[in-house]
Structure formats: C-alpha cells, structure tokens
Design a protein around this motif. Structure first.
Motif, PDB file in Angstrom:
ATOM      1  N   MET A   1      12.852   3.946  -4.592  1.00 53.66           N
ATOM      2  CA  MET A   1      12.457   3.219  -3.369  1.00 53.66           C
ATOM      3  C   MET A   1      11.341   2.227  -3.698  1.00 53.66           C
ATOM      4  O   MET A   1      10.407   2.553  -4.435  1.00 53.66           O
ATOM      5  N   ASN A   2      11.447   1.041  -3.161  1.00 54.11           N
ATOM      6  CA  ASN A   2      10.442   0.018  -3.397  1.00 54.11           C
ATOM      7  C   ASN A   2       9.340   0.125  -2.341  1.00 54.11           C
ATOM      8  O   ASN A   2       9.524  -0.248  -1.186  1.00 54.11           O
ATOM      9  N   TYR A   3       8.175   0.629  -2.743  1.00 52.31           N
ATOM     10  CA  TYR A   3       7.072   0.811  -1.801  1.00 52.31           C
ATOM     11  C   TYR A   3       6.212  -0.440  -1.653  1.00 52.31           C
ATOM     12  O   TYR A   3       5.393  -0.536  -0.750  1.00 52.31           O
ATOM     13  N   ARG A   4       6.394  -1.396  -2.536  1.00 55.74           N
ATOM     14  CA  ARG A   4       5.526  -2.574  -2.522  1.00 55.74           C
ATOM     15  C   ARG A   4       5.583  -3.340  -1.203  1.00 55.74           C
ATOM     16  O   ARG A   4       4.598  -3.928  -0.779  1.00 55.74           O
ATOM     17  N   LYS A   5       6.745  -3.331  -0.568  1.00 57.27           N
ATOM     18  CA  LYS A   5       6.873  -4.091   0.676  1.00 57.27           C
ATOM     19  C   LYS A   5       6.006  -3.520   1.800  1.00 57.27           C
ATOM     20  O   LYS A   5       5.764  -4.190   2.807  1.00 57.27           O
ATOM     21  N   PHE A   6       5.539  -2.277   1.629  1.00 57.39           N
ATOM     22  CA  PHE A   6       4.719  -1.665   2.658  1.00 57.39           C
ATOM     23  C   PHE A   6       3.227  -1.963   2.488  1.00 57.39           C
ATOM     24  O   PHE A   6       2.433  -1.727   3.397  1.00 57.39           O
ATOM     25  N   PHE A   7       2.843  -2.446   1.323  1.00 59.95           N
ATOM     26  CA  PHE A   7       1.421  -2.642   1.043  1.00 59.95           C
ATOM     27  C   PHE A   7       0.871  -3.865   1.785  1.00 59.95           C
ATOM     28  O   PHE A   7       1.576  -4.845   2.027  1.00 59.95           O
ATOM     29  N   SER A   8      -0.426  -3.799   2.105  1.00 57.41           N
ATOM     30  CA  SER A   8      -1.082  -4.913   2.790  1.00 57.41           C
ATOM     31  C   SER A   8      -1.361  -6.047   1.812  1.00 57.41           C
ATOM     32  O   SER A   8      -1.268  -5.880   0.589  1.00 57.41           O
ATOM     33  N   ASP A   9      -1.759  -7.179   2.359  1.00 61.75           N
ATOM     34  CA  ASP A   9      -2.094  -8.337   1.525  1.00 61.75           C
ATOM     35  C   ASP A   9      -3.370  -8.106   0.718  1.00 61.75           C
ATOM     36  O   ASP A   9      -3.646  -8.857  -0.225  1.00 61.75           O
ATOM     37  N   ASP A  10      -4.140  -7.088   1.095  1.00 57.47           N
ATOM     38  CA  ASP A  10      -5.382  -6.816   0.372  1.00 57.47           C
ATOM     39  C   ASP A  10      -5.141  -6.084  -0.945  1.00 57.47           C
ATOM     40  O   ASP A  10      -5.957  -6.175  -1.866  1.00 57.47           O
ATOM     41  N   VAL A  11      -4.054  -5.357  -1.042  1.00 60.19           N
ATOM     42  CA  VAL A  11      -3.828  -4.490  -2.200  1.00 60.19           C
ATOM     43  C   VAL A  11      -3.893  -5.230  -3.534  1.00 60.19           C
ATOM     44  O   VAL A  11      -4.502  -4.727  -4.496  1.00 60.19           O
ATOM     45  N   PRO A  12      -3.323  -6.427  -3.674  1.00 60.79           N
ATOM     46  CA  PRO A  12      -3.431  -7.116  -4.969  1.00 60.79           C
ATOM     47  C   PRO A  12      -4.865  -7.450  -5.370  1.00 60.79           C
ATOM     48  O   PRO A  12      -5.125  -7.732  -6.550  1.00 60.79           O
ATOM     49  N   SER A  13      -5.795  -7.423  -4.402  1.00 59.03           N
ATOM     50  CA  SER A  13      -7.190  -7.746  -4.702  1.00 59.03           C
ATOM     51  C   SER A  13      -7.976  -6.552  -5.209  1.00 59.03           C
ATOM     52  O   SER A  13      -9.106  -6.706  -5.681  1.00 59.03           O
ATOM     53  N   PHE A  14      -7.397  -5.352  -5.102  1.00 58.16           N
ATOM     54  CA  PHE A  14      -8.113  -4.162  -5.552  1.00 58.16           C
ATOM     55  C   PHE A  14      -8.302  -4.219  -7.068  1.00 58.16           C
ATOM     56  O   PHE A  14      -7.362  -4.476  -7.820  1.00 58.16           O
ATOM     57  N   LEU A  15      -9.542  -3.968  -7.498  1.00 57.25           N
ATOM     58  CA  LEU A  15      -9.899  -4.033  -8.915  1.00 57.25           C
ATOM     59  C   LEU A  15      -9.994  -2.619  -9.466  1.00 57.25           C
ATOM     60  O   LEU A  15     -10.769  -1.804  -8.972  1.00 57.25           O
ATOM     61  N   ARG A  16      -9.193  -2.330 -10.472  1.00 58.42           N
ATOM     62  CA  ARG A  16      -9.197  -0.994 -11.075  1.00 58.42           C
ATOM     63  C   ARG A  16     -10.418  -0.836 -11.987  1.00 58.42           C
ATOM     64  O   ARG A  16     -10.718  -1.721 -12.787  1.00 58.42           O
TER      65      ARG A  16
END
Length: 379
Positions: A1-16
């Motif tokens: 299942m592709n969960y990426r479509k559920f993530f908010s626009d902020d998620v790519p900004s999270f810094l590991r």
C-alpha cells in the motif's frame, strides 16, 4: 500500500537526526561514543529523587497524579521565579526545552519566513525550523538578501551546541542591537548556562533585551533528562500565545515531574548536585583536552569550552568526517560530523565531540583510535 499520498505537505521538510540514527542502530555500551549530548549518569541525583518521590506524594497527594495547568504548576513557576529573579507571570513550563524551540517556532513562523541563526547551530533547532518550512540564514546573508521576513534570531550564547563557544558581552549587545534594528525577536536557548567550569558568567541576552527575548531553560542537564522538563521566560504577550498553542500539543507538562523539580529546587538539592556535576564535567573536559593534545596529529584544532558538554574539532580541509564516520564506527568510535550542524551542509572537515557521556575508561582508547584514523586518512 502506498502511504505517501496520506502524508501532509510538511513531511518532506522533516529533518532526520544523525545522532538519533546512531542511537537507533548502535549499542552505546559496546562502543566509545563521543556522539550524543547525554549528561553523565553519575550526575543524576538518584538518592534525592528517591526521597523526593515519597515527599511529593505525601505533600501533594493525588494532585501530583492529576492533570495540571497548561502554564505549569504554581510551585515550580514560583521556584523558578525566585531563582532567576523574574515574575511568575513571565514563566511557562514546557515538556522539554526542545518543545520550547518548537512552540516558539510554531507561533512565530509561517512557511517561507526567515529564522536568523549562528552557524553552526543546534541540530534539534534546525529540525524544528525546517519542519515549519522556515528559511534559516545568517545575519549578514539576510542583510544582503533583500528579504523582509525574518521573525527571530536563534542563538545559544553560553557554551554553544555544537561548538562549545560562548558569546562575549560585546557580542551579545551587538546581537541585541541587530535585533532592534531589524525589529525581530530573539530566542535565547540556555540549556547549559549553569554548567560553567571556568571563566566568569556573562550577562544573559534576556537581561539585555527582556522586551524581545524568549529565553529557554532546561532541567535535562541540571536534574535529569528523563523528566522531560524545561521552561520559557519571556514577555506575557508572547507567553499567552504559547499557552494557547501548548494546549493543543499536550494540555500540560507532566505534573508529578514538575512537583519533583519544584522540591528539588526549593530544598537546595539542585545547587548541591550542580556543584558535584560541575566538578565531574570539569574533570572530564580537562581529560579530553589533554588527550586531544597528546594524540591528535598536526593540523587538527579544537575549542576549549568554559562549560557545556562539547568540544568542536576542525581537521585539515581534505578530511571528510562524513566519509570517515563508517570507518570510525567499525573501529568502535562514534562522533557527529560537523556538517550536520551547518544549514548548507558545509564544513565537512569538522566534528562534534561530547565528553560528558562516554565512560572515562573508554575516553583515551577512543581518542587514540580517532586520532589514528585521522592521521591515516586517505592512505
């Protein structure tokens, strides 16, 4: 299942965090770790905590186990007020000082706004700034950018994480003058201020500009990090918005922990334990500095911090500490590459070394191994 479509626009900004990745994958007991910013376990006041736990339950009963006020229990705010000479109304308790950074950013920054910061700077702060899609810039870079969207200056003036350096009074005053010129706020992050091992205390930025400073404090380095408690001192108008914001985050800081901290403060146990901690860390700092002097090859330089938990090492320019890391870890030594603390990922010839957490019997072998890896880099 592709969960990426559920993530908010902020998620790519999270810094590991590379530090947390180390802890996630490595058994710290099996290596010599100079990586994390953990305090030494021997500084935790276990006997005081044991006795205070019973005292809190006897004194406060079920109040200590119930929900509490969002701004913090009155007893802890009063104890901090007395210790630091500020009004109770100017104190907000937080669930860790990391939350303090996050909530300040949350109430002040829109996506695309600028946060001004020294470079290098605390990785956890960069995580918060980027999570809210802020742009992080140096002051001089901002002056020449033509932008007009800076909200605050973030700074650790005492024993900076990662560099260990301390701003002079003149540098602090210049920072205040800049904040007034640009009409921005200052977030003064002060988790290490009371961990001074040499030199004289410098006036805080909050004392120089109380009207535009949010000062963050932490119990993690002066009590125990497991309590996850911090505080913010600032103007009531700013704290009111933090108060409302915090309601939707966690309703209130942990109540039992707050009563523990209040009693720890008011009983004098904090100052007694702080003195022991300072003596412990001074010895560890001095030992690491002497080992660096003994083993490090020519061309390696490092800071001599007056306090805090970190030493910052600068290696010859051709040495890439990111590339060196896996080899160091395989040899049983961990550190944090300095480039992670720079907004642009530069300065790959630097590293942060922590002297508080590593077991003392491992410190010399660890520095010796690291020195050999640096000496033989590229061979």
């Amino acid at each position: 299942m592709n969960y990426r479509k559920f993530f908010s626009d902020d998620v790519p900004s999270f810094l590991r965090s590379p530090v947390r990745e180390i802890f996630r994958k490595v058994d710290l007991e099996a290596i010599c770790s100079f990586a994390g910013g953990y305090p030494a376990a021997v500084t935790f006041p276990v006997d005081d905590i044991r006795s205070l736990s019973s005292l809190v339950l006897e004194k406060y009963g079920t109040r200590a186990l119930q929900y509490g006020a969002t701004q913090g229990v009155p007893e802890l705010r009063a104890a901090l007020s007395e210790r630091y000479g500020v009004g109770v109304e100017n104190i907000q308790i937080t669930t860790s000082s990391q939350q303090g950074i996050d909530v300040c950013t949350r109430i002040l920054v829109n996506p695309g706004d600028v946060v001004l910061s020294n470079d290098p700077t605390y990785l956890g702060a960069l995580q918060s700034f980027k999570a809210y899609r802020a742009r992080v810039m140096g002051i001089e870079e901002y002056r020449t950018s033509g932008l007009d969207c800076a909200k605050f200056i973030y700074v650790i003036p005492d024993f900076n994480n990662p560099s260990g350096e301390t701003l002079t009074l003149q540098q602090r005053q210049a920072l205040v003058d800049t904040a007034r010129e640009l009409d921005v706020l200052i977030v003064e992050d002060s988790p290490y201020r009371e961990l001074r091992y040499s030199g004289s205390p410098v006036t805080s930025i909050r004392e120089l500009a109380p009207e535009r400073t949010l000062q963050l404090g932490s119990f993690s380095k002066i009590f125990a990090p497991g309590f996850r408690l911090g505080w913010i001192v600032g103007p009531t108008e700013l704290l009111e918005q933090i108060f409302v914001c915090k309601q939707c985050l966690d309703l209130c800081p942990p109540v039992f922990d707050q009563y523990m901290a209040a009693e720890f403060l008011s009983s004098g146990a904090l100052d007694r334990n702080l003195q022991k901690s300072i003596e412990e860390y001074r010895r560890r700092r001095d030992k690491m500095l002497s080992l660096l002097e003994k083993y490090m090859p020519e061309g390696v330089k490092w800071t001599n911090p007056e306090g805090g938990l970190f030493i910052w090492a600068t290696l010859p320019e051709q040495i890439d500490t990111v590339a060196l890391y896996d080899k160091a870890l395989a040899a049983g030594v961990a550190y944090v590459a300095g480039s992670f603390f720079f907004v642009d990922g530069s300065h790959r010839n630097t590293m942060r070394l922590n002297f508080s957490f590593v077991k003392e019997e491992k410190m010399e072998p660890g520095i010796k191994i690291l020195s050999e890896l640096i000496r033989n880099y590229g061979k």
